[in-house]
Design an enzyme around this catalytic site. Structure first.
Site, PDB file in Angstrom:
ATOM      1  N   ASN A  72      -7.823  -2.621  14.120  1.00 50.72           N
ATOM      2  CA  ASN A  72      -9.393  -2.991  13.829  1.00 50.72           C
ATOM      3  C   ASN A  72      -9.322  -4.258  12.779  1.00 50.72           C
ATOM      4  OD1 ASN A  72      -8.177  -1.962  11.353  1.00 50.72           O
ATOM      5  ND2 ASN A  72      -9.525  -0.142  11.377  1.00 50.72           N
ATOM      6  N   ASP A 115       0.681  -1.146   0.131  1.00 51.19           N
ATOM      7  CA  ASP A 115       0.079  -0.060  -0.110  1.00 51.19           C
ATOM      8  C   ASP A 115       0.858   1.280   0.012  1.00 51.19           C
ATOM      9  OD1 ASP A 115       1.029  -0.590   2.595  1.00 51.19           O
ATOM     10  OD2 ASP A 115      -0.886  -0.693   3.374  1.00 51.19           O
ATOM     11  N   GLU A 125      -9.740  -1.639   5.109  1.00 51.65           N
ATOM     12  CA  GLU A 125     -10.529  -1.692   6.546  1.00 51.65           C
ATOM     13  C   GLU A 125     -11.613  -2.459   6.556  1.00 51.65           C
ATOM     14  OE1 GLU A 125      -8.946   0.275   8.328  1.00 51.65           O
ATOM     15  OE2 GLU A 125      -8.250   2.160   7.555  1.00 51.65           O
ATOM     16  N   HIS A 183      -7.400  -4.690  10.023  1.00 57.17           N
ATOM     17  CA  HIS A 183      -7.236  -4.440   8.621  1.00 57.17           C
ATOM     18  C   HIS A 183      -6.016  -4.922   8.207  1.00 57.17           C
ATOM     19  CE1 HIS A 183      -4.938  -0.342   9.456  1.00 57.17           C
ATOM     20  NE2 HIS A 183      -4.129  -1.429   9.227  1.00 57.17           N
TER      21      HIS A 183
HETATM   22  C1  F6R Z   1       1.234  -1.167   6.189  1.00 52.59           C
HETATM   23  C2  F6R Z   1       0.192  -1.944   6.323  1.00 52.59           C
HETATM   24  C3  F6R Z   1      -0.738  -2.045   7.596  1.00 52.59           C
HETATM   25  C4  F6R Z   1      -0.087  -2.492   8.745  1.00 52.59           C
HETATM   26  C5  F6R Z   1      -0.650  -2.320  10.116  1.00 52.59           C
HETATM   27  C6  F6R Z   1      -0.289  -2.470  11.362  1.00 52.59           C
HETATM   28  O1  F6R Z   1       1.907  -1.290   5.010  1.00 52.59           O
HETATM   29  O2  F6R Z   1      -0.032  -2.878   5.389  1.00 52.59           O
HETATM   30  O3  F6R Z   1      -1.733  -3.150   7.505  1.00 52.59           O
HETATM   31  O4  F6R Z   1       0.651  -3.745   8.801  1.00 52.59           O
HETATM   32  O5  F6R Z   1      -1.432  -1.087  10.181  1.00 52.59           O
HETATM   33  O6  F6R Z   1       0.831  -1.491  11.419  1.00 52.59           O
HETATM   34  P1  F6R Z   1       1.757  -1.430  12.580  1.00 52.59           P
HETATM   35  O7  F6R Z   1       2.623  -2.425  12.090  1.00 52.59           O
HETATM   36  O8  F6R Z   1       2.425  -0.082  12.652  1.00 52.59           O
HETATM   37  O9  F6R Z   1       1.061  -1.674  13.849  1.00 52.59           O
END
Ligand code: F6R
Length: 207
Positions: free
Chosen positions: A101, A33, A108, A103
């Site tokens: 959440n 992403d 989301e 995701h």
């Molecule tokens: C980022 C991504 C997100 C993160 C998720 C957890 O490229 O794909 O889904 O993996 O938001 O983020 P952290 O590791 O910062 O808690």
């Protein structure tokens, strides 16, 4: 994946590469992403994150690294991303973090599972969680491009990493909850080759 969770893994991969125990010379990568509105030189863009935390520290060919382009909003370009993945032979190993959440990528909670790479409006919960990395919450982009849930599910193997208590509910729901788009990670229960690596705090609700 970007985010805090894989930082230790990327540091370890860079170390093994520096010690000559690992090479990325023949690897091709596709990131999950990217924020819309930040170009790759912005220090909160995911391209910048990957360059600094992994790509510049290993022997990968920069032209073999792919991150959806968020500099200019172009839904056609985002749709091309899936074609590029397919042309490269598909994804062998998809590394994922998980949001508080549930995701994955920026898919989301929703009333349906997404398919290919597409534009998303970030939820308040994600904007809040990611604001820790920006000067102010107003600087957090409100939209992003993300691989779709289907793009992710096509990967031959998936490795999910999670740590900390804040992830406990999401990790529980991913592994043991109903398979529902309200917890996008729950679809991974249907993947035939998915491994979760988590610390005790993140696993604390998985008895
Ligand atoms: C980022 C991504 C997100 C993160 C998720 C957890 O490229 O794909 O889904 O993996 O938001 O983020 P952290 O590791 O910062 O808690």
């Amino acid at each position: 994946a970007t985010g805090s969770t894989p930082l230790g893994l990327y540091a370890e991969l860079a170390k093994l590469c520096a010690e000559g125990k690992l090479s990325f010379a023949k690897c091709t990568t596709f990131n999950l992403d990217e924020y819309i509105g930040l170009d790759g030189t912005h220090d909160q863009s995911y391209r910048y994150f990957m360059n600094k935390n992994l790509f510049e520290k290993v022997d990968i060919r920069m032209e073999a690294t792919h991150v959806p382009s968020g500099a200019v909003k172009s839904d056609e370009e985002a749709e091309q991303y899936d074609a590029e993945i397919k042309a490269a032979g598909g994804i062998d190993l998809q590394l994922l973090g998980i949001g508080n959440n549930g995701h994955i990528g920026f898919n989301e909670p929703d009333d349906h599972f997404s398919k290919g790479t597409h534009c998303v409006d970030l939820t308040e919960s994600t904007i809040q969680a990611n604001s820790r990395l920006f000067d102010s919450i107003d600087d957090v982009p409100r939209q992003a491009y993300t691989m779709g849930t289907q793009t992710i599910m096509y990967a031959r193997m998936i490795l999910v990493v999670a740590n900390g208590e804040a992830k406990a509910q999401a990790v529980h729901d991913m592994c043991y909850g109903p398979v529902t788009p309200e917890c996008p990670a729950s679809i991974l229960q249907l993947h035939t080759n998915c491994v979760v690596v988590a610390d005790e705090a993140a696993l604390s609700l998985c008895e």
